[in-house]
Design a protein around this motif. Structure first.
Motif, mmCIF file in Angstrom:
data_model
loop_
_atom_site.group_PDB
_atom_site.id
_atom_site.type_symbol
_atom_site.label_atom_id
_atom_site.label_comp_id
_atom_site.label_asym_id
_atom_site.label_seq_id
_atom_site.Cartn_x
_atom_site.Cartn_y
_atom_site.Cartn_z
ATOM 1 N N ALA A 103 -7.318 -1.500 3.598
ATOM 2 C CA ALA A 103 -7.568 -0.250 3.549
ATOM 3 C C ALA A 103 -6.275 0.476 4.027
ATOM 4 C CB ALA A 103 -8.670 0.039 3.827
ATOM 5 N N ASP A 104 -5.236 -0.310 4.899
ATOM 6 C CA ASP A 104 -4.019 0.478 5.373
ATOM 7 C C ASP A 104 -2.688 -0.640 5.117
ATOM 8 O OD1 ASP A 104 -4.054 -1.747 8.090
ATOM 9 O OD2 ASP A 104 -5.701 -1.311 7.933
ATOM 10 N N PHE A 105 -1.176 -0.437 5.542
ATOM 11 C CA PHE A 105 -0.456 -0.705 4.914
ATOM 12 C C PHE A 105 -0.153 -2.375 6.330
ATOM 13 C CE2 PHE A 105 3.836 -2.017 4.778
ATOM 14 C CZ PHE A 105 4.559 -1.797 3.152
ATOM 15 N N LYS A 162 -0.531 5.805 -0.381
ATOM 16 C CA LYS A 162 -1.569 6.623 0.169
ATOM 17 C C LYS A 162 -1.769 5.600 1.443
ATOM 18 C CE LYS A 162 -3.736 7.907 -4.515
ATOM 19 N NZ LYS A 162 -5.048 7.857 -5.272
ATOM 20 N N MET A 163 -1.864 4.853 1.847
ATOM 21 C CA MET A 163 -1.642 3.829 3.157
ATOM 22 C C MET A 163 -0.765 4.285 3.808
ATOM 23 S SD MET A 163 -1.990 -0.220 1.673
ATOM 24 C CE MET A 163 -2.963 -0.909 0.631
ATOM 25 N N SER A 164 -0.646 4.072 5.598
ATOM 26 C CA SER A 164 -0.059 4.547 6.119
ATOM 27 C C SER A 164 1.169 4.180 6.149
ATOM 28 C CB SER A 164 -0.669 3.927 7.558
ATOM 29 O OG SER A 164 -0.202 4.374 8.359
ATOM 30 N N ASP A 220 2.286 -1.777 12.489
ATOM 31 C CA ASP A 220 2.295 -1.261 14.141
ATOM 32 C C ASP A 220 2.775 -2.566 14.513
ATOM 33 O OD1 ASP A 220 1.440 -4.020 13.235
ATOM 34 O OD2 ASP A 220 -0.465 -3.558 13.351
#
Length: 230
Positions: free
Chosen positions: A61-63, A218-220, A224
């Protein structure tokens, strides 16, 4: 890319020469068989790990999770699939050269295993190798940009490698079944080959529909600290 095309026939030739020598001078068939079993375990673990990592990446769901999953896929390929396939080539051909000779062509289960493995070997070290090299380059570019890059998304959606990617596990399973059952005719090989094509087709059609690649844009776009450090 060109270096892979040059290295593969050289490495394969060297391994076949070593396999020939081992087959002629190895005092124990049991040692070769043990090496062969360990090689199959290594290759099978790697192939399953690649597929699981692919599914994990598709559901990301996220990069950062996508990056982690793709790196896991690459890790399984380079650390298990590649050495496992090399060991199978070495141990398998050693047993053929030393204990069967050209008579292996008259043994359906052994000839079938050889045909399927040779196909998987070159498919994995040519088509899939180029695919993973491009994925690796895409991941490096994404890390440098600290954001998704079009090259990565293009390679993830490449249709050429879709069927071959899902082919590996069914084809490997048929190889193992032939080695365990050891049929005396070509019936199991023939029906198994049809089943491999059917399962591969199902996976290539159903899995992308149920777990399509999410639009990377569309992902962040921010990785991190852990992803950046890796």
């Amino acid at each position: 890319m060109k270096s892979t095309l040059i290295k593969l026939p050289i490495i394969t030739s060297v391994l076949l020469c070593i396999a020939f020598l081992l087959g002629k001078f190895m005092p124990s068939f049991v040692l070769l068989k043990l090496l062969h079993v360990l090689a199959f375990i290594t290759l099978g673990s790697g192939l399953i790990g690649v597929v699981v990592s692919d599914l994990r990446a598709r559901r990301a769901a996220d990069f950062p999770l996508l990056v982690d999953s793709i790196e896991a896929m690459l890790g399984f390929y380079y650390r298990l699939v590649v050495p496992g396939s090399m060991l199978i080539l070495l141990s398998g051909f050693s047993m053929v050269f030393g204990y069967y000779g050209w008579s292996f062509m008259e043994i359906p289960w052994l000839a079938g295993m050889m045909v399927l493995f040779v196909f998987e070997f070159f498919e994995g070290h040519l088509i899939m190798k180029f695919h993973y090299l491009k994925l690796k380059q895409g991941i490096l570019a994404a890390k440098q940009a600290n954001a998704p890059v079009p090259e990565l998304e293009h390679e993830l959606r490449a249709r050429l490698t879709l069927a071959t990617h899902f082919l590996d596990v069914p084809n490997f399973t048929l190889i193992v079944v032939l080695g365990i059952v050891r049929p005396t005719d070509w019936t199991l090989f023939s029906y198994g080959l049809v089943l491999v094509v059917a399962v591969t087709t199902w996976m290539a059609v159903v899995i992308p529909k149920r777990h399509p690649w999410k639009g990377l844009r569309k992902m962040s776009p921010v990785l991190d600290a852990h992803a950046q450090a890796s």
